[in-house]
Design an enzyme around this catalytic site. Structure first.
Site, PDB file in Angstrom:
ATOM      1  N   GLN A   1      -7.399   8.243   2.854  1.00  0.00           N
ATOM      2  CA  GLN A   1      -6.349   8.266   3.897  1.00  0.00           C
ATOM      3  C   GLN A   1      -4.973   7.916   3.332  1.00  0.00           C
ATOM      4  OE1 GLN A   1      -8.301   6.210   7.623  1.00  0.00           O
ATOM      5  NE2 GLN A   1      -9.435   5.613   5.782  1.00  0.00           N
TER       6      GLN A   1
ATOM      7  N   ASP B   1      -0.519   2.581   8.310  1.00  0.00           N
ATOM      8  CA  ASP B   1      -1.079   1.831   9.439  1.00  0.00           C
ATOM      9  C   ASP B   1      -0.336   2.019  10.754  1.00  0.00           C
ATOM     10  OD1 ASP B   1      -1.810  -1.087   7.342  1.00  0.00           O
ATOM     11  OD2 ASP B   1      -2.759   0.885   7.522  1.00  0.00           O
TER      12      ASP B   1
ATOM     13  N   GLY C   1       0.846  -1.207   0.000  1.00  0.00           N
ATOM     14  CA  GLY C   1       0.000   0.000   0.000  1.00  0.00           C
ATOM     15  C   GLY C   1       0.877   1.251   0.000  1.00  0.00           C
TER      16      GLY C   1
ATOM     17  N   GLU D   1     -11.069  -0.126  11.096  1.00  0.00           N
ATOM     18  CA  GLU D   1     -11.640  -1.135  10.185  1.00  0.00           C
ATOM     19  C   GLU D   1     -11.418  -2.559  10.683  1.00  0.00           C
ATOM     20  OE1 GLU D   1      -9.806  -1.091   6.332  1.00  0.00           O
ATOM     21  OE2 GLU D   1      -7.793  -1.133   7.151  1.00  0.00           O
TER      22      GLU D   1
ATOM     23  N   ARG E   1       1.237  -5.156  -5.183  1.00  0.00           N
ATOM     24  CA  ARG E   1       1.332  -6.274  -4.243  1.00  0.00           C
ATOM     25  C   ARG E   1       1.587  -7.499  -5.129  1.00  0.00           C
ATOM     26  NH1 ARG E   1      -0.813  -4.229   0.583  1.00  0.00           N
ATOM     27  NH2 ARG E   1      -2.366  -2.564   0.367  1.00  0.00           N
TER      28      ARG E   1
ATOM     29  N   ARG F   1     -27.034  14.517  14.969  1.00  0.00           N
ATOM     30  CA  ARG F   1     -26.804  13.106  14.629  1.00  0.00           C
ATOM     31  C   ARG F   1     -25.548  12.545  15.288  1.00  0.00           C
ATOM     32  NH1 ARG F   1     -27.929  13.895   8.184  1.00  0.00           N
ATOM     33  NH2 ARG F   1     -30.145  13.316   8.143  1.00  0.00           N
TER      34      ARG F   1
ATOM     35  N   GLY G   1      -6.169   0.946   8.696  1.00  0.00           N
ATOM     36  CA  GLY G   1      -5.188   0.524   9.690  1.00  0.00           C
ATOM     37  C   GLY G   1      -5.019  -0.971   9.746  1.00  0.00           C
ATOM     38  N   ARG G   2      -5.792  -1.691   8.874  1.00  0.00           N
ATOM     39  CA  ARG G   2      -5.788  -3.169   8.906  1.00  0.00           C
ATOM     40  C   ARG G   2      -6.104  -3.617  10.338  1.00  0.00           C
ATOM     41  NH1 ARG G   2      -0.866  -6.002   5.977  1.00  0.00           N
ATOM     42  NH2 ARG G   2       0.263  -4.688   7.450  1.00  0.00           N
TER      43      ARG G   2
ATOM     44  N   ASP H   1       5.129  -4.292   6.353  1.00  0.00           N
ATOM     45  CA  ASP H   1       5.763  -5.529   6.820  1.00  0.00           C
ATOM     46  C   ASP H   1       5.955  -6.546   5.698  1.00  0.00           C
ATOM     47  OD1 ASP H   1       3.065  -5.954   6.592  1.00  0.00           O
ATOM     48  OD2 ASP H   1       2.774  -6.804   8.593  1.00  0.00           O
TER      49      ASP H   1
ATOM     50  N   ASP I   1       1.772   0.036  11.997  1.00  0.00           N
ATOM     51  CA  ASP I   1       1.592  -1.284  12.640  1.00  0.00           C
ATOM     52  C   ASP I   1       2.901  -2.047  12.767  1.00  0.00           C
ATOM     53  OD1 ASP I   1       0.392  -3.127   9.683  1.00  0.00           O
ATOM     54  OD2 ASP I   1       2.003  -1.662   9.961  1.00  0.00           O
TER      55      ASP I   1
ATOM     56  N   THR J   1       4.039   2.966   5.650  1.00  0.00           N
ATOM     57  CA  THR J   1       2.651   2.504   5.661  1.00  0.00           C
ATOM     58  C   THR J   1       1.855   3.438   6.547  1.00  0.00           C
ATOM     59  OG1 THR J   1       1.108   0.765   6.390  1.00  0.00           O
ATOM     60  CG2 THR J   1       3.234   0.845   7.512  1.00  0.00           C
TER      61      THR J   1
HETATM   62  O1  F6P Z   1      -1.863  -1.225   4.607  1.00  0.00           O
HETATM   63  C1  F6P Z   1      -2.354   0.017   4.210  1.00  0.00           C
HETATM   64  C2  F6P Z   1      -3.812  -0.097   3.872  1.00  0.00           C
HETATM   65  O2  F6P Z   1      -4.293   1.150   3.497  1.00  0.00           O
HETATM   66  C3  F6P Z   1      -4.669  -0.624   5.003  1.00  0.00           C
HETATM   67  O3  F6P Z   1      -4.898   0.327   6.021  1.00  0.00           O
HETATM   68  C4  F6P Z   1      -5.894  -1.043   4.240  1.00  0.00           C
HETATM   69  O4  F6P Z   1      -6.689  -1.981   4.933  1.00  0.00           O
HETATM   70  C5  F6P Z   1      -5.271  -1.666   2.982  1.00  0.00           C
HETATM   71  O5  F6P Z   1      -4.024  -1.005   2.792  1.00  0.00           O
HETATM   72  C6  F6P Z   1      -6.097  -1.495   1.734  1.00  0.00           C
HETATM   73  O6  F6P Z   1      -5.431  -2.252   0.714  1.00  0.00           O
HETATM   74  P1  F6P Z   1      -5.680  -1.934  -0.847  1.00  0.00           P
HETATM   75  O7  F6P Z   1      -5.049  -0.606  -1.129  1.00  0.00           O
HETATM   76  O8  F6P Z   1      -4.979  -3.067  -1.541  1.00  0.00           O
HETATM   77  O9  F6P Z   1      -7.170  -1.902  -1.038  1.00  0.00           O
END
Ligand code: F6P
Length: 319
Positions: free
Chosen positions: A251, A127, A11, A222, A72, A162, A170-171, A103, A129, A125
């Site tokens: 994001q 994330d 990503g 998420e 990827r 509301r 953030g996976r 990672d 993470d 990244t």
């Molecule tokens: O790892 C970064 C990220 O943006 C995550 O936060 C998200 O869940 C994922 O990549 C989305 O992957 P893609 O861009 O392949 O839809």
């Protein structure tokens, strides 16, 4: 060390271009040829490679995304694909490699290092993470984007009285939700690292409503689950009209923050200097504002610690 390759994988993250710029300029400053590898490990396998010069990285420090593009790559995970990658590195005479990504990208870097290619990883990244570093490049830019969205959603939620469930990326890591929720003044933050109780969230919203609050912002990572289920549950428990905003890939873009540009620039320079010093197999990070270099294996095995104290602060300040 005469020729260094650079690629971005996985990503994308704001700040990658600043890191690419730093690698290219530090390399050229040291009379090293820098080869840009397009589209991550896929581009490496396909030999999609171009020489970089000072002008290649002009006017990109402030640009989101990655000028080398990313992917990827499933093929890189196969023995045949990995061997093709090694062959390409040898054909192009690449003596060292700098890889930018998360990672998964670093695991690829470790495999290349174990195959004899001096490699340095730069953690990019949104994330945040990766446990061995305080921050990853792109994280604070994503947080900035979410905080801006929270502010906009608070306006309209107030107009209509509301609640709004804002789902962030953030996976399996809750840091984007945690930092943006605290900075954005959210009423509740729901993250994978902490068991949450919907009755507690509902009670906080009702108490807020009873003291005249006209909006209720819940930031949902998420990795926890479905924002629409949370919205339905909250609406049923509170009677408050609830909407959902899934921020998604917004994001991942945008101009990198100053912090991400500085971090990326420092790491890009350090990566080249480590390779010149024949110190491959390292992953760069930042600890207490210092750039660190860890063996990639150690970096990958370092568990991510969730900042529970900061989580408690968000709860305390949103009473
Ligand atoms: O790892 C970064 C990220 O943006 C995550 O936060 C998200 O869940 C994922 O990549 C989305 O992957 P893609 O861009 O392949 O839809």
């Amino acid at each position: 060390m005469k020729t260094i390759g650079i690629l971005t994988s996985g990503g994308d993250a704001p700040g990658m271009n600043a890191a690419i710029r730093a690698v290219v300029r530090t390399g050229i400053y040291n009379d090293i040829k820098i080869l840009g590898i397009k589209q991550g490990y896929s581009g490496l396998i396909n030999g999609d490679i171009q020489e970089m010069n000072l002008s290649s990285v002009a006017d990109i420090i402030h640009r989101g995304g990655t000028m080398l593009r990313s992917s990827r790559s499933e093929e890189f995970q196969t023995e045949k694909g990995f061997k093709k990658a090694i062959d390409v590195l040898n054909i192009f005479g690449i003596d060292g490699l700098v890889v930018l990504g998360g990672d998964g990208t670093l695991r690829g870097a470790k495999k290349l290092y174990d195959a004899g290619i001096p490699t340095i990883g730069i953690p990019c990244t949104i994330d945040n993470d990766m446990g061995y570093t305080d921050y990853t490049i792109g994280f604070f830019t994503a947080v900035e984007t979410v905080v801006d969205a929270i502010s906009k959603i608070r306006d309209t939620s107030t107009s209509h009285g509301r609640a709004n469930i804002i789902e962030v990326m953030g996976r399996h890591c809750g840091d984007i939700a945690l930092y943006s929720g605290l900075a954005g003044g959210a009423e509740s933050i729901i993250v994978p690292e902490v068991e949450f109780n919907m009755d507690e969230v509902a009670k906080k919203a009702i108490n807020g409503r009873n003291r005249g609050k006209l909006h209720h912002i819940i930031v949902l990572a998420e990795g926890v689950g479905n924002a629409y289920d949370v919205a339905k549950d909250l609406g049923e428990k509170t009677g408050i009209d609830t909407r959902v905003t899934i921020l998604g890939h917004i994001q991942r873009g945008g101009t990198p923050t100053t912090f991400d540009r500085v971090l990326a620039s420092e790491m890009g320079r350090t990566a080249v200097e480590l390779l010149l010093n024949e110190e491959g197999g390292k992953s760069l990070g930042t600890k207490c504002n210092n750039i660190i270099a860890l063996d990639i294996e150690e970096a990958l095995n370092t568990k991510k610690e969730f900042d529970v104290k900061m989580y408690e602060t968000t709860n305390l300040l949103s009473i």
